[in-house]
Design a protein around this motif. Structure first.
Motif, PDB file in Angstrom:
ATOM      1  N   ARG A 207      -2.795   1.132  -4.464  1.00  0.00           N
ATOM      2  CA  ARG A 207      -3.983   0.482  -3.874  1.00  0.00           C
ATOM      3  C   ARG A 207      -5.094   0.342  -4.907  1.00  0.00           C
ATOM      4  NH1 ARG A 207      -5.322   2.866   1.963  1.00  0.00           N
ATOM      5  NH2 ARG A 207      -5.375   4.841   0.867  1.00  0.00           N
ATOM      6  N   HIS A 208      -5.312   1.420  -5.684  1.00  0.00           N
ATOM      7  CA  HIS A 208      -6.331   1.344  -6.737  1.00  0.00           C
ATOM      8  C   HIS A 208      -5.954   0.290  -7.772  1.00  0.00           C
ATOM      9  CE1 HIS A 208      -9.613   4.220  -6.688  1.00  0.00           C
ATOM     10  NE2 HIS A 208      -8.840   5.043  -6.029  1.00  0.00           N
ATOM     11  N   SER A 209      -4.644   0.250  -8.096  1.00  0.00           N
ATOM     12  CA  SER A 209      -4.211  -0.672  -9.140  1.00  0.00           C
ATOM     13  C   SER A 209      -4.578  -2.095  -8.781  1.00  0.00           C
ATOM     14  CB  SER A 209      -2.695  -0.560  -9.349  1.00  0.00           C
ATOM     15  OG  SER A 209      -2.403   0.686  -9.925  1.00  0.00           O
ATOM     16  N   CYS A 210      -4.475  -2.434  -7.512  1.00  0.00           N
ATOM     17  CA  CYS A 210      -4.822  -3.795  -7.102  1.00  0.00           C
ATOM     18  C   CYS A 210      -6.270  -4.097  -7.486  1.00  0.00           C
ATOM     19  CB  CYS A 210      -4.624  -3.963  -5.593  1.00  0.00           C
ATOM     20  SG  CYS A 210      -4.997  -5.642  -5.072  1.00  0.00           S
TER      21      CYS A 210
ATOM     22  N   PRO B 196       0.828  -1.224   0.000  1.00  0.00           N
ATOM     23  CA  PRO B 196       0.000   0.000   0.000  1.00  0.00           C
ATOM     24  C   PRO B 196       0.852   1.260   0.000  1.00  0.00           C
ATOM     25  CG  PRO B 196       0.118  -0.882   2.205  1.00  0.00           C
ATOM     26  CD  PRO B 196       1.000  -1.759   1.355  1.00  0.00           C
TER      27      PRO B 196
ATOM     28  N   ASP C 260      -1.717   5.655  -3.229  1.00  0.00           N
ATOM     29  CA  ASP C 260      -3.104   5.362  -3.596  1.00  0.00           C
ATOM     30  C   ASP C 260      -3.218   4.828  -5.011  1.00  0.00           C
ATOM     31  OD1 ASP C 260      -4.311   6.056  -1.093  1.00  0.00           O
ATOM     32  OD2 ASP C 260      -3.343   7.965  -1.478  1.00  0.00           O
ATOM     33  N   VAL C 261      -2.226   5.132  -5.823  1.00  0.00           N
ATOM     34  CA  VAL C 261      -2.202   4.553  -7.168  1.00  0.00           C
ATOM     35  C   VAL C 261      -2.020   3.032  -7.051  1.00  0.00           C
ATOM     36  CG1 VAL C 261      -0.850   4.437  -9.285  1.00  0.00           C
ATOM     37  CG2 VAL C 261      -1.372   6.658  -8.269  1.00  0.00           C
TER      38      VAL C 261
END
Ligand code: SF4
Ligand code: SF4
Lengths: 390, 440
Positions: free
Chosen positions: A113-116, A107, A110-111
């Motif tokens: 986390r979103h990518s996941c 983590p 935020d890129v």
């Protein structure tokens, strides 16, 4: 006939592995292990020992320059997102990397986390996970928490690999990776102490190859490189010694490193810092190996803009690195659109200014192809210092 | 039925509503009081905490009578007042990149200019609590740490973990997460005792928790009122006011009372069939945030089509998960706070990254015609994966969506003509869908 290893030839071997987005060494490994499973992971750090102990091949996905054309990924991400998130997604969307069974994001931002979530929505046959590394790194509760989180991710790994991992297997993997970190540290020592014997690009390629091939093979590669370095000749040149900061996640293009090394010795850096995140051997004998890994991540580790740890104030860590490397100046770089990297530049700049250490601020993108402007800036910077210190 | 023209809509005479304007008036009063408290604390040198809307830990800080500043709110206020650019450029002149979060720059710009904000004076923080719910919070906190040498507590709540993850009470992961979070609740209490020189009072804490339970219940009821057609309030515009108060007054009886006032006013509108947007024609769901630097224009682009937003994911994540139903057990306050933090934030933050199921549910329950995904350059936390989510919902669930981009606070990123074209085309497509649906 026995071929004679030279540093150049070994670096070329590393280059072919690092620059090929289809990960040829991983494909060879799969040919030898037809039932083998592959775990990819995003920057910055992942405890690869967990995957290795389960018989999986861990691969570090660190983005690609123009060797990988972005065709599909752009439609899935907002416009103002860094390049590495796009190239990582494109690798799989384009079918270039079609061998992943599991992929793990930390983590870090935020890129990531979103990518996941983007990966999980699009690649149903890849187990896409976030390994929630703790952000409250100094909390006494962080090690027990992380131990539990490592166990959780190990359960996922075991399921993907259809195996059970023993403490013995974990200890053996830890030993293998300890050896790898020792060898990389040695490489960095040589670059720091005698940068005329090992250029930044060479050290970079040799190190980065770790993430693109089985670690056993990488250890051999580094052993050969270190042996070849012992007989290498070179003379110090009149170049300034700099630390490069800003390569913790998205990587600067090789040509950019090359442009910098034409004018300076890069005596230390944070390229691919995850491979060197743990700064001393993990001792797992007689202790719980997972806890030992968790403890090492938190308590015996390097620093980066994506970890807040009051015990490791980042500016002080950078100043220490400069001192220990005997550097005269710093290049404070950041990847374009990288929120944490760009924010850190200001703090680093202030601290260096106060310490009277000259620095050059720059941005890069893994896909940049023209460096004329950067070459001019770096040369002017280096010349101004050479003149000043003459 | 023909659509009334803009002119005709304006002359519709509404039945008189006895509670009209009560929410707005209370909102103004409370925001003034909040600023006055910050100003007074700054002048008297009393400790102030800087916190963030996602995971403010107001329940704990309020126990110590610590005034809490919300820099996201104060940055938003600079934008709504048309002043954000001046502060953003001050920060850029000091070296901050044009490509980082504008909220950070608007705030740092105010601090660099000595703290004078269009609505008051920003005090120096004595303590910063930054959750990991947005990673930029942590970077922002580090900037104040350097400026003011104040303690920064990173409150870490492990979140959504990826494929197949569900927050399950009783699972090993849930227990590990709660144990970690509970330890941090205790660490934060100890640190706040140190900063304020006051002892922690568990009964005060319990009272705050009880208020949040009530706040959460009311918040959900207010949101549900918008399931009415026409929607009595616009989550895009009036929603901002609600969010300001539920954050600034989380844990205080004033916050709870405010929601009672809002609920009564919106219930009256619902009962009388008065919608937030006259002659409501389209019901929209906003994913992302609004553009505050051009707020009226942004809202107008949808209102011109008689489009209303009965809900938004902003009302979920920016409300510190109040919409997910916070239920603190007052008999075990500390343990329960940790559990609820894990439960509700994992849901709310999971909803931000992995939002398709929650969005589908809202579309159904709030009778939504289409989703507007607004990517903002400032905020990768809400925006990064929106194009993918839009495409997935259209392909898998046949939910139409529009993806547009601008910014929260940076007017340089506002492109009126381009936005209007895309929004108009979206409404036209919704109209065609409706016509096709009617024919079937
Ligand atoms: S380059 Fe920066 S923004 Fe992009 S994934 Fe890495 S840390 Fe995140
Ligand atoms: S990145 Fe988004 S959530 Fe984070 S501080 Fe900026 S606007 Fe707020």
């Amino acid at each position: 006939m026995i071929s004679v290893d030279t540093v150049e030839s070994i670096v070329e071997e590393a280059r072919t592995l690092v620059e090929d987005p289809s990960y040829p060494a991983a494909r060879r490994w799969l040919e030898d292990h037809p039932e083998g499973k592959v775990l990819g992971h995003f920057q910055v750090y992942f405890p690869e020992e967990l995957a290795h102990a389960a018989g999986m091949l861990p691969l570090k996905i660190a983005g690609f320059d123009t060797t990988l054309q972005i065709r599909k990924a752009d439609a899935h991400l907002a416009a103002f997102v860094c390049s590495i998130a796009r190239s990582a997604l494109e690798l799989v969307m384009s079918g270039t990397l079609d061998i992943l069974d599991m992929f793990v994001f930390p983590p870090i931002c935020d890129v990531a986390r979103h990518s996941c979530a983007v990966w999980a929505r699009n690649f149903e046959d890849i187990d896409s996970q976030i390994l929630y590394l703790p952000h409250n790194a100094a909390s006494p509760a962080a090690v027990p928490y992380l131990t539990g989180e490592y166990r959780r991710i190990l359960r996922e790994i075991e399921e993907v690999a259809s195996t059970r991992v023993t403490d013995g297997a974990l200890r053996a993997s830890i030993e293998l990776f300890n050896e790898n970190r020792r060898l990389i540290r040695e490489l960095y020592r040589i670059k720091r102490e005698t940068p005329w014997l090992l250029s930044a690009v060479e050290a970079y390629l040799l190190t980065r190859a770790a993430g693109a091939m089985p670690r056993e093979e990488h250890n051999l590669l580094l052993q050969r490189a270190l042996a070849a370095l012992e007989t290498r000749d070179g003379k110090p040149q009149d170049k300034i010694r700099v630390v490069f900061s800003g390569g913790f996640c998205e990587q600067p293009p090789l040509d950019l490193i090359s442009v910098i090394q034409d004018a300076c010795y890069i005596v230390d850096d944070d390229f691919m810092v995850g491979l060197r995140w743990i700064v001393s051997d993990v001792t797992a004998d007689g202790t719980d190996p997972i806890e030992a890994l968790a403890d090492a991540y938190l308590n015996r580790s390097d620093y980066s803009p994506v970890q807040h740890d009051p015990r490791k104030p980042k500016e002080e860590m950078l100043l220490r690195k400069v001192r220990e490397a005997g550097a005269e100046a710093v290049i404070i770089a950041a990847a374009k659109m990288c929120e944490p990297g760009l924010e850190e530049q200001v703090g680093y700049g202030q601290a260096l200014y106060e310490a009277g250490i000259p620095h050059l601020v720059m941005e890069f993108e893994e896909k940049t192809t023209t460096f004329e402007q950067t070459r001019m800036e770096v040369e002017t910077f280096a010349e101004s210092l050479l003149f000043e210190f003459a | 039925m023909t659509t009334p023209t803009k002119h005709e809509r304006r002359i519709v005479i509404r039945p008189p509503l006895s509670l009209a304007g009560t929410t707005r008036d209370e909102n103004r009063k409370l925001i003034r009081e909040w600023w006055a408290e910050l100003d007074a604390a700054g002048e008297e040198g009393r400790p102030v905490a800087n916190v963030f809307v996602m995971g403010s830990m107001a329940e704990i800080l309020r126990t110590f009578d610590m005034p809490i500043a919300f820099p996201e709110m104060t940055s938003l206020q600079t934008a709504v007042r048309g002043r954000s650019l001046e502060f953003i450029t001050t920060a850029e002149d000091a070296g901050y990149s044009p490509d980082i979060c504008g909220y950070v720059k608007a705030d740092i710009g105010v601090h660099l200019q000595g703290g004078d904000h269009p609505m008051g004076h920003l005090p120096e923080p004595s303590l910063v609590v930054a959750t990991n719910l947005c990673n930029t919070y942590i970077k922002w906190a580090e900037i104040w740490e350097r400026m003011y040498d104040c303690p920064v507590f990173v409150f870490d709540i492990p979140g959504w973990r990826g494929s197949g993850f569900e927050t399950k009470r009783g699972s090993g992961t849930f227990r590990d997460d709660v144990r970690y979070v509970e330890a941090q609740v205790r660490e934060l209490i100890a640190l706040t005792e140190e900063v304020t020189g006051k002892k922690f009072d568990i009964d005060r804490f319990r009272e705050n928790l009880a208020q949040v339970n009530e706040l959460s219940r009311l918040f959900r009821e207010v949101l549900e009122l918008n399931q009415h057609r026409p929607a009595p309030f616009n989550a895009l515009t009036e929603g901002i006011n609600l969010m300001g108060i539920v954050n600034a007054y989380r844990g205080s009886p004033k916050g709870t009372r405010f929601l009672e006032i809002a609920k009564a006013e919106f219930a009256e509108r619902a009962a009388r069939g008065v919608g937030a947007v006259p002659d409501e024609r389209f019901r929209l769901l906003l994913v992302g945030t609004a553009c505050y630097s051009n707020f009226r224009d942004f809202a107008g682009l949808f209102e011109d089509w008689q489009g209303v937003f009965p809900h938004s994911d902003y009302m979920s994540f920016a409300g510190g998960a109040l919409d997910r139903g916070v239920h603190y057990d007052l008999d075990r306050p500390i343990e329960s706070m940790a559990e609820q933090m894990v439960l509700t934030t994992q849901e709310a933050m999971g909803g931000m990254f992995w939002g398709q199921d929650w969005l589908t549910e809202v579309v159904r329950e709030w009778s939504i015609d289409g989703i507007v995904f607004h990517g903002v350059k400032s905020c990768r936390t809400v925006s990064t994966g929106l194009p993918d989510e839009r495409e997935w919902l259209l392909r898998r669930r046949d939910i139409p969506g529009l993806f547009i981009q601008s910014d929260l606070v940076d007017p340089r990123l506002w492109s009126a003509a381009q936005l209007k074209n895309r929004i108009d085309a979206f409404f036209e497509s919704l109209e065609s869908r409706r016509a096709a649906g009617a024919r079937r």
